[in-house]
Structures are given as structure tokens and as C-alpha cells.
Design a protein around this motif. Sequence first.
Motif: not given
Length: 636
Positions: A257-260, A548-555
Amino acid sequence: MHHMKKYFTEGLIQFTILLSLLGVRVDVDTYLSGYFSPLIETDGGPSSAFIQTPFHHYRDTAAGYQVHPKCPELDYFFTSRRLLNEVRALGSPARFPTRVSAWLVHLVPDDGSDAGEPHDLSGDPDDEEINDDDHREEDDHRTGEGFGRSVSHDSTVSRPCCAAGELSKEETLLNQVNEEEEEEVVKDERGQEDSLNQLTQSSTLEQEDLLGSSTLPPPLSGLELPPQWQDFLSEFDDFDSMVTQRMSDLESELPNPISYDVSLQDAMVSRRDTAHSRPASSRTPLFRLESTNSSHSDPSQSSAGALPSSLFCLSGNSSRNDTSPSQMGGYLDEAVFDHINMLDLGNLDTIDPQMLDGREGDMDTPWLEDSDSGLSLESSSRSPASPSVSSDSFYEDEGGATGYSSEAESLSSKGGACAAAYRDWSPVNLVENVWHDHTYSTPQAQNCTSSSWFTAIKQEVMSEDEAEPEEMSRDERRVQSLGLPFSAFQIVNMPVENFLELLDSQNLSGSEVTLLRDVRRRGKNKLAAQNCRKRKLDTILTLQGEVDGLSVKRDALLRQRSHTAKALSAAAERFETLSQTVLSQLRDEYGHPLNPEHYTLHCSANGRVMVQPRSITTSRTMTGSKTMKRKKNKKP
DNA sequence: GGGCGCTGTCATCTG
DNA sequence: CTCAGATGACAGCGC
């Protein structure tokens, strides 16, 4: 043959050492290149040791596994190697004090008690690697065991006087360790590695267990099952495992979820690297480590030729001599450096290498570079004796600020005049470190007396006047119009007591005093505004990264939900199909086939599967919903 | 000429 | 109270 070669080599080394003690240099590299790492004789005289300079080669033969450990003539060799090991261990501050204190005390003559049986530690190179690596890794955790083992390997060299009793016992015991026990140790270590691997996999297993427990209930029980039921149940098991497998696949398909997770500091470093073209040598991890060590070490110690200073020498040579990366890797242990660089100290690389070499900085470095007011940004946090400067600040502050703290500390500790300290501030460093500096302390001359400070400042002004004048700001012009031997920069950054003394000593009028106060206030406020803006930008960037991190996690969570819903739908569909298949094969008491529209399979919590009329389940569902509605109605 | 970003400065608050 | 620092607001300047 291997042992013969080993003993022959040891004899050659002994002979070489004896010759070297007599002043005769013998090059054994050609022979030892295939057995030992090349030995390089230092120029320290008879007391100097043979140093296996390439640390990687040295690591491969660490703890004397391939060298006969009972050669007393190799004491220097072992000692130097041990010291080098300690130097390498500087990467971990927690390791260094313990082991150095154990090795630099005294030399105990070998009583021969432990010289009988050399450890057969050179038999299995795999074991060597495991022991060596594990030894270094386990030093942080298993100090007792790891230390005891390390002592046992080097027992012919010297013995640690601290905790001597304990260690000598361990040493005696360990000297009696036979090969089997060594293998057991290796097995234990491998077992520990396996356990670690199991630990790392535990989370995955737990997830799989959870997924497995969330699947459909176990097969039918308590029913007399016809052969068709057995087939169905086996199919049901397959379905169960299929669902589990599918869920596992879904887990594996889902990306992290947290790619970076880019920290602000990393972002700042990358930004800085792209924004400023500095020599690559000064940004290498190698140099970072040495900067770190310089910050940790007492300046007096470093100046006295302690271990960190030797590292500085390595640094200076390597950076100046255009050493190739491979050579650098041969001289230094990247593993240690990477470990250090992970300690959030990476921004220390911006310390001027000349500072680390103890040399004077650029004496003609102009202070007033890029500011029209003459109050350069570089003036922030460039104080040689800022009140915030302390050794503790290294751990409390962020990297950039700490780098300056150590730098300023080293400067002030040299006992030079404050003006010299001012001159040593390279503006380039601050331009890069301003992204890391969140203390933004202003330069001050804390440790200087007023008279020396004035003298130093006047000298600096004289030298500054010789340089070409930059475009002056209004305040700079105003200060110069007063005929004072100080620039606006100095007025802004001098300590308040010196500033008050300046106001008193120069016989200034009221308006002139007001002007100087305004200049000082504006200059400080300008720096504060710059710092404030940079801090605000840092905050924005940090928050943007979090977004950005939270957005990636949400996706990722949304994808996971979609996959789960699909899997659930597939499971329900599969269950319905299987139910109809089963029901079509069942008969009622009259021998009539059950109508799937009127009956359904009900899986109870205890694992039983029962055939129920659909009306019952419907009525149950209805009553349940009604109960829920009643409860909801009662609540308000 | 207006927009935008950067920078300096002022006013104000806080420690 | 003074000083230093932080920060919002405003203005000037250059692109």
C-alpha cells in the motif's frame, strides 16, 4: 596441501615481520595475493603493524580464521587487524567503546596453555563467513557470546583485562571446543537465522491463517453421508482451499500500500544534489561516515591522531586522488557506512572536507555573496559559538544543524580567533544545508572576549575591504556611511553584548544608534524570514509527501476491497451452484427430489450443514431484521 | 500590463 | 523590560 601452504605462509610472514623489525622490507604480496590479502607495511617504524588495507579481504579472513592463531610473532598482525576491525566498528557507536577498552589495555604473555590446539576454524569457509557475519551482526545483541567467541579466536594476541575472569573462563572453554561444537554453533546460528526468517514470515502466515479461518466452515459432520455427499464434501474442501488460495493470491497481487516512503530529508537531499553541482567525492557515503565520526569525536582526540583522524586521512586521500569507486570499496566497508548513513546523519556530508582535514578554510571566502543587502543567507546558523552549539545538539537537532554544530565546535575548539572562525564558514555549505537546518541559529562569537572579537572583526573588515565590493544593500551603505569598521553582516551577527559595547564605544549619536539597531533588527528578521519560509516549504513538502503516501494507500485499499468483493461474490456463486447440485441429489421422505427453489443448505457455526426450507431462513432473516429495527427504534 | 515567485521589511506575538 | 526568534502581511523587483 592447504594446511601445508598455510603453515608455510605463516612462517613466511613471521620471517617477514622479523626482517621488517630489522628495517628490511620484504614484499610478500606476490605470494600472499592468493592466500592472504596484500599486506601493506605502514611507515610507523618497528611498532607499526602490517595492515591488510582492503577491508573486504580482511573481513574474509577476519578473526584469524585462515591465519594460524597461535603464532606469537603475528601479534602485531592480529593487533593491527583487530584495531582495524575496531575502526570499522566505528560505524556502530555502541560497539566501539566496549571492544576498544578491551584491547588497548595491556598485553598478557602467552602461557602456552591455549597454544596446544588451534581452533579448526579454517576448515569450512562457509562457516567462516557465517561466523564472521553473524559475529558482527550479533555484537549489538549478544555481547556476551559474541565477545567471548571473538576473544577465543584471538586469544594469542592479548586478553582483555576488563572482565578478565569471565572472559578467560569463556576462553578456556572455547579453546576446548571441538569441531563438532563449532558445527553446532553454526547450526544454532543457522537455526537462529531460520527463526528470524520464520519471524519475518510470521505476518504472512498469520494473514493466511486469518484468511483460512474466514473461509467456509468445515465439511459436514454428524450426518450419515451417502457417497455422493463424500464427493461433494471433497469438492467442498477444494472449494474451501480455492477460496483460501484466491484470497492469498489477492494478497500477493496487491502491491504494498505504501509503495514509497520518502522522508523529507531524502527529498531535500535529492533536491540539493540536483540543484547544486558539488564534487561527487564530497557527497559519497564514505565522506558521510567520516563526517559523522568527526561529529562524534572529541576534536581534541581527533587532532591527536585518534582513529577518526585516520579516517579523515583516508577521506582526504581518496577524495583528492580520484580514487575509483572500486578502490574505495576495497578500502572501506560499505556495509558499515550504509549502516551509518541510515542513521539520519547523511546530511553531514556537507561539511567542508577541508574542515575535516583540519586545514584552514578559504581565507578569502566572501561572506556577502548573493544578497543585495549584504546579509547573506549563509549567515544563518554559521556562528562559531552559537548558544545552541553543543555536543548534545548532534543528537537532538536535525542533520544540517548538527553538521554545523560540529563544525562550529571544531572551529571554536581550535582556539583560533573568532574572525578565523568566520572566515572558515564556507557559504556553499549553508546553501546546501539550509534544507536540513531547522534551528537556524545565527552566528555569534560566544567564546571570544570582547577585545579579541573586536580585533578579529577589524582584521576581517580590513581584509574584506581589499576584496572587491559586492553590491551593497541600503543598510550596508548606511553602516558604511557611519564610518564604522563593521559591516552590516557583522553588526547583525555579533553577540548582543558586543553590539552594546560597539554602541557605547563608538560615541554614536542617537540617530546612529537607532540606525544600527534597525540594521541589526532588519538583518536578523531577514534571516528569520528566510528560515521561516524554508521551514514552511519543508512543511508543505512533508505534507505533500504524506498526502501522496496516503493516496497510494487509499488506492491499494480500494483495490483490495474490490478484489475481496469479487472473491466473496464468486464464493457465493460457487456455493449456490454446489447447493443446487447437492439438493438435486437429495430426496425427501417420499423419495422425491428436493426442489432447490424451496430448500437451501445452511452452514451452522459448529460446522454442520443442514438442509432447510428457504421459508425458514427467509423468516429467520425477516425476524432478525425486525428485531434489529425494534432495537434501533428503542435506542432513540 | 498583469501574474507569479522571491525577497526584504514591518508589526506583532512568544519565550 | 530587552532580546531573539517566528510568522503573517505587505511592498518591491524581476521574469
